[in-house]
Design a protein around this motif. Structure first.
Motif, PDB file in Angstrom:
ATOM      1  N   GLY A  59       0.822  -0.901  -0.111  1.00 56.11           N
ATOM      2  CA  GLY A  59      -0.153   0.653  -0.354  1.00 56.11           C
ATOM      3  C   GLY A  59       0.927   1.591   0.416  1.00 56.11           C
ATOM      4  N   PRO A  60      -0.020   2.368  -0.632  1.00 59.61           N
ATOM      5  CA  PRO A  60       1.063   3.894  -0.252  1.00 59.61           C
ATOM      6  C   PRO A  60       1.616   3.711   1.276  1.00 59.61           C
ATOM      7  CG  PRO A  60      -1.405   4.028  -0.641  1.00 59.61           C
ATOM      8  CD  PRO A  60      -1.151   2.379  -0.336  1.00 59.61           C
ATOM      9  N   GLY A  61       2.055   5.275   0.937  1.00 58.63           N
ATOM     10  CA  GLY A  61       2.817   5.570   2.296  1.00 58.63           C
ATOM     11  C   GLY A  61       3.812   5.063   2.994  1.00 58.63           C
ATOM     12  N   LYS A  62       4.442   3.360   2.359  1.00 53.58           N
ATOM     13  CA  LYS A  62       5.163   2.858   3.230  1.00 53.58           C
ATOM     14  C   LYS A  62       6.400   3.208   2.535  1.00 53.58           C
ATOM     15  CE  LYS A  62       2.299   0.467   5.542  1.00 53.58           C
ATOM     16  NZ  LYS A  62       2.445   0.416   6.986  1.00 53.58           N
ATOM     17  N   THR A  63       6.990   3.413   3.368  1.00 54.62           N
ATOM     18  CA  THR A  63       9.085   3.259   2.386  1.00 54.62           C
ATOM     19  C   THR A  63       9.442   1.892   2.401  1.00 54.62           C
ATOM     20  OG1 THR A  63       9.086   5.195   2.866  1.00 54.62           O
ATOM     21  CG2 THR A  63      11.542   4.684   2.749  1.00 54.62           C
ATOM     22  N   LEU A  64       9.945   1.186   1.310  1.00 54.53           N
ATOM     23  CA  LEU A  64      10.513   0.066   1.623  1.00 54.53           C
ATOM     24  C   LEU A  64      12.021  -0.232   1.357  1.00 54.53           C
ATOM     25  CD1 LEU A  64      10.497  -3.117   1.945  1.00 54.53           C
ATOM     26  CD2 LEU A  64      10.080  -3.221  -1.236  1.00 54.53           C
ATOM     27  N   ILE A  65      13.386  -0.272   2.525  1.00 53.27           N
ATOM     28  CA  ILE A  65      14.751  -0.222   1.916  1.00 53.27           C
ATOM     29  C   ILE A  65      14.793  -1.262   2.213  1.00 53.27           C
ATOM     30  CG2 ILE A  65      16.922  -0.029   2.985  1.00 53.27           C
ATOM     31  CD1 ILE A  65      14.853   1.934   5.876  1.00 53.27           C
ATOM     32  N   SER A  66      15.475  -1.458   0.551  1.00 50.72           N
ATOM     33  CA  SER A  66      16.098  -2.954   0.435  1.00 50.72           C
ATOM     34  C   SER A  66      17.217  -3.188   0.226  1.00 50.72           C
ATOM     35  CB  SER A  66      15.515  -3.224  -1.245  1.00 50.72           C
ATOM     36  OG  SER A  66      16.229  -3.936  -1.854  1.00 50.72           O
ATOM     37  N   LEU A  67      18.099  -4.101   0.937  1.00 43.71           N
ATOM     38  CA  LEU A  67      19.365  -4.346   0.840  1.00 43.71           C
ATOM     39  C   LEU A  67      18.873  -5.669  -0.227  1.00 43.71           C
ATOM     40  CD1 LEU A  67      19.384  -4.720   5.043  1.00 43.71           C
ATOM     41  CD2 LEU A  67      19.998  -2.919   3.921  1.00 43.71           C
ATOM     42  N   VAL A  68      18.683  -5.924  -0.869  1.00 39.43           N
ATOM     43  CA  VAL A  68      18.781  -7.343  -1.507  1.00 39.43           C
ATOM     44  C   VAL A  68      19.914  -6.487  -2.874  1.00 39.43           C
ATOM     45  CG1 VAL A  68      17.817  -8.989  -3.191  1.00 39.43           C
ATOM     46  CG2 VAL A  68      16.344  -7.391  -1.128  1.00 39.43           C
ATOM     47  N   ALA A  69      20.757  -7.536  -2.903  1.00 40.71           N
ATOM     48  CA  ALA A  69      21.610  -7.201  -4.221  1.00 40.71           C
ATOM     49  C   ALA A  69      21.127  -7.747  -4.937  1.00 40.71           C
ATOM     50  CB  ALA A  69      22.815  -8.330  -3.687  1.00 40.71           C
ATOM     51  N   GLY A  70      21.184  -6.953  -6.367  1.00 41.19           N
ATOM     52  CA  GLY A  70      20.683  -7.098  -7.949  1.00 41.19           C
ATOM     53  C   GLY A  70      19.620  -6.190  -8.402  1.00 41.19           C
ATOM     54  N   MET A  71      18.834  -6.328  -7.463  1.00 44.15           N
ATOM     55  CA  MET A  71      17.517  -6.459  -8.272  1.00 44.15           C
ATOM     56  C   MET A  71      16.628  -4.791  -7.764  1.00 44.15           C
ATOM     57  SD  MET A  71      14.261  -8.238  -6.428  1.00 44.15           S
ATOM     58  CE  MET A  71      14.557  -9.494  -6.809  1.00 44.15           C
ATOM     59  N   GLN A  72      16.717  -4.149  -8.599  1.00 42.89           N
ATOM     60  CA  GLN A  72      16.821  -3.145  -8.967  1.00 42.89           C
ATOM     61  C   GLN A  72      14.590  -2.698  -8.879  1.00 42.89           C
ATOM     62  OE1 GLN A  72      17.798  -3.119 -13.482  1.00 42.89           O
ATOM     63  NE2 GLN A  72      19.624  -3.198 -13.336  1.00 42.89           N
ATOM     64  N   ILE A  73      14.778  -1.637  -8.678  1.00 41.81           N
ATOM     65  CA  ILE A  73      14.037  -0.375  -7.981  1.00 41.81           C
ATOM     66  C   ILE A  73      12.629  -0.448  -8.596  1.00 41.81           C
ATOM     67  CG2 ILE A  73      12.574   1.857  -7.725  1.00 41.81           C
ATOM     68  CD1 ILE A  73      15.660   2.496  -6.777  1.00 41.81           C
ATOM     69  N   ALA A  74      12.976  -0.906 -10.283  1.00 37.79           N
ATOM     70  CA  ALA A  74      11.526  -1.437 -11.058  1.00 37.79           C
ATOM     71  C   ALA A  74      10.975  -2.448 -10.881  1.00 37.79           C
ATOM     72  CB  ALA A  74      12.195  -1.422 -12.302  1.00 37.79           C
ATOM     73  N   GLU A  75      11.223  -2.902 -10.874  1.00 36.12           N
ATOM     74  CA  GLU A  75      11.332  -4.654 -10.214  1.00 36.12           C
ATOM     75  C   GLU A  75      10.934  -4.993  -8.801  1.00 36.12           C
ATOM     76  OE1 GLU A  75      14.489  -7.600 -11.367  1.00 36.12           O
ATOM     77  OE2 GLU A  75      13.203  -9.229 -10.649  1.00 36.12           O
ATOM     78  N   LEU A  76      11.418  -4.353  -7.800  1.00 39.24           N
ATOM     79  CA  LEU A  76      10.569  -4.079  -6.168  1.00 39.24           C
ATOM     80  C   LEU A  76       9.735  -2.901  -6.368  1.00 39.24           C
ATOM     81  CD1 LEU A  76      14.477  -3.599  -4.544  1.00 39.24           C
ATOM     82  CD2 LEU A  76      13.138  -5.449  -4.486  1.00 39.24           C
ATOM     83  N   SER A  77       9.334  -2.008  -7.249  1.00 39.31           N
ATOM     84  CA  SER A  77       8.349  -1.097  -6.829  1.00 39.31           C
ATOM     85  C   SER A  77       6.934  -2.189  -7.910  1.00 39.31           C
ATOM     86  CB  SER A  77       8.385   0.455  -7.482  1.00 39.31           C
ATOM     87  OG  SER A  77       8.953   0.259  -7.497  1.00 39.31           O
ATOM     88  N   ARG A  78       7.019  -3.485  -9.150  1.00 34.75           N
ATOM     89  CA  ARG A  78       6.415  -3.760  -9.156  1.00 34.75           C
ATOM     90  C   ARG A  78       5.704  -5.357  -8.351  1.00 34.75           C
ATOM     91  NH1 ARG A  78       6.790  -8.790 -10.934  1.00 34.75           N
ATOM     92  NH2 ARG A  78       8.674  -9.321 -11.291  1.00 34.75           N
ATOM     93  N   CYS A  79       6.897  -5.626  -7.252  1.00 37.60           N
ATOM     94  CA  CYS A  79       6.761  -6.610  -6.376  1.00 37.60           C
ATOM     95  C   CYS A  79       5.991  -5.655  -5.231  1.00 37.60           C
ATOM     96  CB  CYS A  79       7.760  -7.031  -5.849  1.00 37.60           C
ATOM     97  SG  CYS A  79       8.493  -8.112  -6.896  1.00 37.60           S
ATOM     98  N   PHE A  80       6.138  -4.734  -4.755  1.00 35.50           N
ATOM     99  CA  PHE A  80       5.327  -4.033  -3.886  1.00 35.50           C
ATOM    100  C   PHE A  80       4.602  -2.624  -4.414  1.00 35.50           C
ATOM    101  CE2 PHE A  80       9.615  -6.639  -2.366  1.00 35.50           C
ATOM    102  CZ  PHE A  80       8.668  -7.261  -1.178  1.00 35.50           C
ATOM    103  N   HIS A  81       3.875  -2.967  -4.844  1.00 39.61           N
ATOM    104  CA  HIS A  81       3.296  -2.013  -5.707  1.00 39.61           C
ATOM    105  C   HIS A  81       3.153  -0.837  -4.652  1.00 39.61           C
ATOM    106  CE1 HIS A  81       1.402   0.068  -9.174  1.00 39.61           C
ATOM    107  NE2 HIS A  81       0.238   0.208  -7.717  1.00 39.61           N
TER     108      HIS A  81
END
Ligand SMILES: NC(=O)c1ccc[n+]([C@@H]2O[C@H](COP(=O)([O-])OP(=O)(O)OC[C@H]3O[C@@H](n4cnc5c(N)ncnc54)[C@H](OP(=O)(O)O)[C@@H]3O)[C@@H](O)[C@H]2O)c1
Length: 258
Positions: free
Chosen positions: A83-105
């Motif tokens: 959901g909106p309003g959350k900040t996601l700090i990703s420590l995952v190596a090699g996974m790009q923002i576009a892909e992370l944003s698709r996963c965590f809409h």
């Protein structure tokens, strides 16, 4: 940052939590329940709450830290609605923002790369994109470097891997001194202290190129110059740059294969 949720309690996130608490971070920390023993131990020693599900972690936290391995991200994302309003700090190596944003809409994604030295508040914290709240919070863990674009972040990830390789290289160097008869502890001290001498000088004098600092020591006729000549003949940095190239190629080729 008021509340932090950790999705994936493992080697790295455990050290981040310890580093944050050691630095005085007093906000709520919510942990995902998988690897319950580890989560419970961390929770009881460092004042965190183990939630009943990943969704509960998301619901109760303003900022989420993603600490699972790359191949576990997709499955985890299917378990939660961010959901909106959350900040996601990703420590995952090699996974790009576009892909992370698709996963965590809906989440606002910030990529962070750091090392196990987070536990002792001495890690490099690489961040992309800039985010004032995340920078402020994670600066407690060490030296923050904010990068201007995502490809620079991928390059910086190679430096995080290099940090791991250093231990093996240092071990090999230490062993030579042990083989000459020095006690292991003394060999380690000698090695690390000399390395620190070099790092301190290099950090103290940021204007002089590193090679010039070396040349000022390895002047003609010195023992240092003799050893350097042998190292250069063997192109001693080549294995390192080959490893850098290989890892960067993997990081940029397929963001899921890690
Ligand atoms: N370790 C480092 O020094 C380092 C440095 C830089 C970046 N990273 C990045 O940090 C991430 C974590 O690395 P790590 O070494 O800390 O890995 P790790 O020790 O394996 O920790 C990952 C944790 O996530 C848990 N997990 C997996 N799927 C889950 C799910 N659906 N819900 C909740 N938890 C789940 C795992 O549980 P199971 O064991 O049960 O699967 C494990 O406890 C990786 O993406 C890596 O690229 C690590």
């Amino acid at each position: 940052m008021q509340s932090l949720g950790v999705l994936g309690v493992g080697e790295l996130t455990e050290k981040v939590v310890k580093g944050l608490r050691n630095s005085g971070y007093a906000g709520q920390i919510n942990l995902s329940p998988r690897n319950q023993q580890r989560a419970l131990a961390l929770g009881s020693q460092y004042g965190c709450e183990v939630m009943v599900s990943n969704q509960a972690v998301v619901d109760r936290s303003e900022v989420l830290m993603l600490g699972v391995r790359p191949d576990a991200v997709e499955r985890l994302s299917e378990e939660v609605a961010m959901g909106p309003g959350k900040t996601l700090i990703s420590l995952v190596a090699g996974m790009q923002i576009a892909e992370l944003s698709r996963c965590f809409h809906g989440a606002s994604v910030v990529r962070v790369m750091l090392s196990c030295a987070a536990e002792i508040n001495r890690t490099t914290v690489v961040i992309y994109p800039a985010n004032a709240a995340v920078q402020q919070c994670l600066s407690a863990l060490g030296t923050v470097i904010v990068l201007a674009d995502e490809s620079a972040f991928e390059t910086a990830t190679v430096a995080a891997c290099m940090n791991g390789w250093f231990y093996f290289w240092l071990h090999e160097l230490q062993q030579w001194f042990v083989d000459q008869g020095l006690p292991e502890g003394q060999a380690r001290k000698l090695l690390l202290s000399n390395l620190e001498d070099c790092l301190s000088s290099a950090k103290h004098d940021l204007k002089t190129p590193l090679a010039s600092m070396g040349s000022a020591i390895a002047t003609p006729g010195t023992f240092t110059a003799k050893g350097l000549e042998m190292l250069e003949k063997q192109n001693f940095s080549a294995p390192w740059t080959h490893a850098f190239d290989a890892v960067l190629k993997d990081l940029t080729a397929d963001s899921k294969q890690r």
